[in-house]
Design a protein around this motif. Structure first.
Motif, mmCIF file in Angstrom:
data_model
loop_
_atom_site.group_PDB
_atom_site.id
_atom_site.type_symbol
_atom_site.label_atom_id
_atom_site.label_comp_id
_atom_site.label_asym_id
_atom_site.label_seq_id
_atom_site.Cartn_x
_atom_site.Cartn_y
_atom_site.Cartn_z
ATOM 1 N N ALA A 78 0.830 -1.200 0.000
ATOM 2 C CA ALA A 78 0.000 0.000 0.000
ATOM 3 C C ALA A 78 0.867 1.253 0.000
ATOM 4 N N PHE A 79 1.945 1.252 0.789
ATOM 5 C CA PHE A 79 2.824 2.422 0.814
ATOM 6 C C PHE A 79 3.400 2.690 -0.567
ATOM 7 N N PHE A 80 3.892 1.663 -1.246
ATOM 8 C CA PHE A 80 4.464 1.878 -2.571
ATOM 9 C C PHE A 80 3.406 2.290 -3.591
ATOM 10 N N ALA A 81 2.200 1.759 -3.462
ATOM 11 C CA ALA A 81 1.119 2.181 -4.363
ATOM 12 C C ALA A 81 0.787 3.648 -4.126
ATOM 13 N N PHE A 82 0.677 4.063 -2.858
ATOM 14 C CA PHE A 82 0.414 5.468 -2.551
ATOM 15 C C PHE A 82 1.555 6.355 -3.049
ATOM 16 N N TRP A 83 2.788 5.875 -2.898
ATOM 17 C CA TRP A 83 3.950 6.661 -3.303
ATOM 18 C C TRP A 83 3.961 6.852 -4.822
ATOM 19 N N ILE A 84 3.676 5.802 -5.561
ATOM 20 C CA ILE A 84 3.649 5.898 -7.025
ATOM 21 C C ILE A 84 2.556 6.861 -7.486
ATOM 22 N N LEU A 85 1.376 6.752 -6.890
ATOM 23 C CA LEU A 85 0.287 7.662 -7.269
ATOM 24 C C LEU A 85 0.632 9.110 -6.942
ATOM 25 N N ALA A 86 1.250 9.333 -5.795
ATOM 26 C CA ALA A 86 1.642 10.696 -5.427
ATOM 27 C C ALA A 86 2.770 11.206 -6.333
ATOM 28 N N MET A 87 3.679 10.323 -6.765
ATOM 29 C CA MET A 87 4.730 10.742 -7.698
ATOM 30 C C MET A 87 4.140 11.138 -9.042
ATOM 31 N N ILE A 88 3.135 10.410 -9.508
ATOM 32 C CA ILE A 88 2.478 10.767 -10.767
ATOM 33 C C ILE A 88 1.845 12.143 -10.646
ATOM 34 N N SER A 89 1.188 12.387 -9.515
ATOM 35 C CA SER A 89 0.566 13.686 -9.288
ATOM 36 C C SER A 89 1.610 14.805 -9.241
ATOM 37 N N SER A 90 2.702 14.582 -8.524
ATOM 38 C CA SER A 90 3.761 15.591 -8.433
ATOM 39 C C SER A 90 4.435 15.820 -9.782
ATOM 40 N N ALA A 91 4.633 14.758 -10.543
ATOM 41 C CA ALA A 91 5.256 14.895 -11.866
ATOM 42 C C ALA A 91 4.361 15.694 -12.804
ATOM 43 N N LEU A 92 3.069 15.466 -12.731
ATOM 44 C CA LEU A 92 2.143 16.234 -13.555
ATOM 45 C C LEU A 92 2.172 17.704 -13.162
ATOM 46 N N THR A 93 2.231 17.988 -11.874
ATOM 47 C CA THR A 93 2.330 19.367 -11.415
ATOM 48 C C THR A 93 3.625 20.006 -11.908
ATOM 49 N N ALA A 94 4.740 19.277 -11.823
ATOM 50 C CA ALA A 94 6.023 19.801 -12.301
ATOM 51 C C ALA A 94 5.980 20.056 -13.812
ATOM 52 N N LEU A 95 5.348 19.158 -14.559
ATOM 53 C CA LEU A 95 5.227 19.333 -16.000
ATOM 54 C C LEU A 95 4.391 20.568 -16.331
ATOM 55 N N LEU A 96 3.280 20.743 -15.635
ATOM 56 C CA LEU A 96 2.417 21.898 -15.899
ATOM 57 C C LEU A 96 3.056 23.220 -15.472
ATOM 58 N N ALA A 97 4.008 23.170 -14.548
ATOM 59 C CA ALA A 97 4.694 24.377 -14.094
ATOM 60 C C ALA A 97 5.807 24.811 -15.049
ATOM 61 N N MET A 98 6.189 23.941 -15.978
ATOM 62 C CA MET A 98 7.266 24.264 -16.926
ATOM 63 C C MET A 98 6.760 25.227 -17.994
ATOM 64 N N SER A 99 7.667 26.053 -18.467
ATOM 65 C CA SER A 99 7.316 26.964 -19.560
ATOM 66 C C SER A 99 7.282 26.174 -20.870
ATOM 67 N N PRO A 100 6.566 26.672 -21.873
ATOM 68 C CA PRO A 100 6.527 25.969 -23.163
ATOM 69 C C PRO A 100 7.919 25.782 -23.771
ATOM 70 N N ARG A 101 8.799 26.754 -23.548
ATOM 71 C CA ARG A 101 10.162 26.647 -24.083
ATOM 72 C C ARG A 101 10.916 25.479 -23.451
ATOM 73 N N GLU A 102 10.728 25.268 -22.134
ATOM 74 C CA GLU A 102 11.369 24.135 -21.465
ATOM 75 C C GLU A 102 10.809 22.802 -21.947
ATOM 76 N N VAL A 103 9.509 22.746 -22.182
ATOM 77 C CA VAL A 103 8.882 21.509 -22.620
ATOM 78 C C VAL A 103 9.336 21.139 -24.026
ATOM 79 N N ASN A 104 9.472 22.104 -24.904
ATOM 80 C CA ASN A 104 9.827 21.851 -26.305
ATOM 81 C C ASN A 104 11.312 21.698 -26.531
#
Length: 78
Positions: free
Chosen positions: A51-77
């Motif tokens: 359960a801990f690893f499942a929660f950790w993976i789900l929270a990492m996906i959420s944090s990664a999505l937040t980090a991706l959305l915080a990037m500027s278009p120039r950084e993404v491209n």
């Protein structure tokens, strides 16, 4: 920079996974869980660990999505 961004994702996710573990298993006994109508054939510690690893993976996906959305278009491209 990649290591720094990775820690922005992994560390908060670790803290959230620990919090979720405490909240969920304060209300649920792992021995009462069933999988497709059959009791789990795992120890309490095994359920806690999975359960801990499942929660950790789900929270990492959420944090990664937040980090991706915080990037500027120039950084993404780049």
């Amino acid at each position: 920079m990649l290591a720094k961004r990775l820690m922005w994702i992994v560390w908060p996710a670790f803290l959230v996974a620990g919090l979720m573990e405490m909240l969920v298993f304060a209300m649920v006994d792992p021995q009462d869980l069933h999988w497709f109508g059959h009791p789990l054939a795992m120890s309490r510690e095994g359920v806690y660990t999975l359960a801990f690893f499942a929660f950790w993976i789900l929270a990492m996906i959420s944090s990664a999505l937040t980090a991706l959305l915080a990037m500027s278009p120039r950084e993404v491209n780049r």
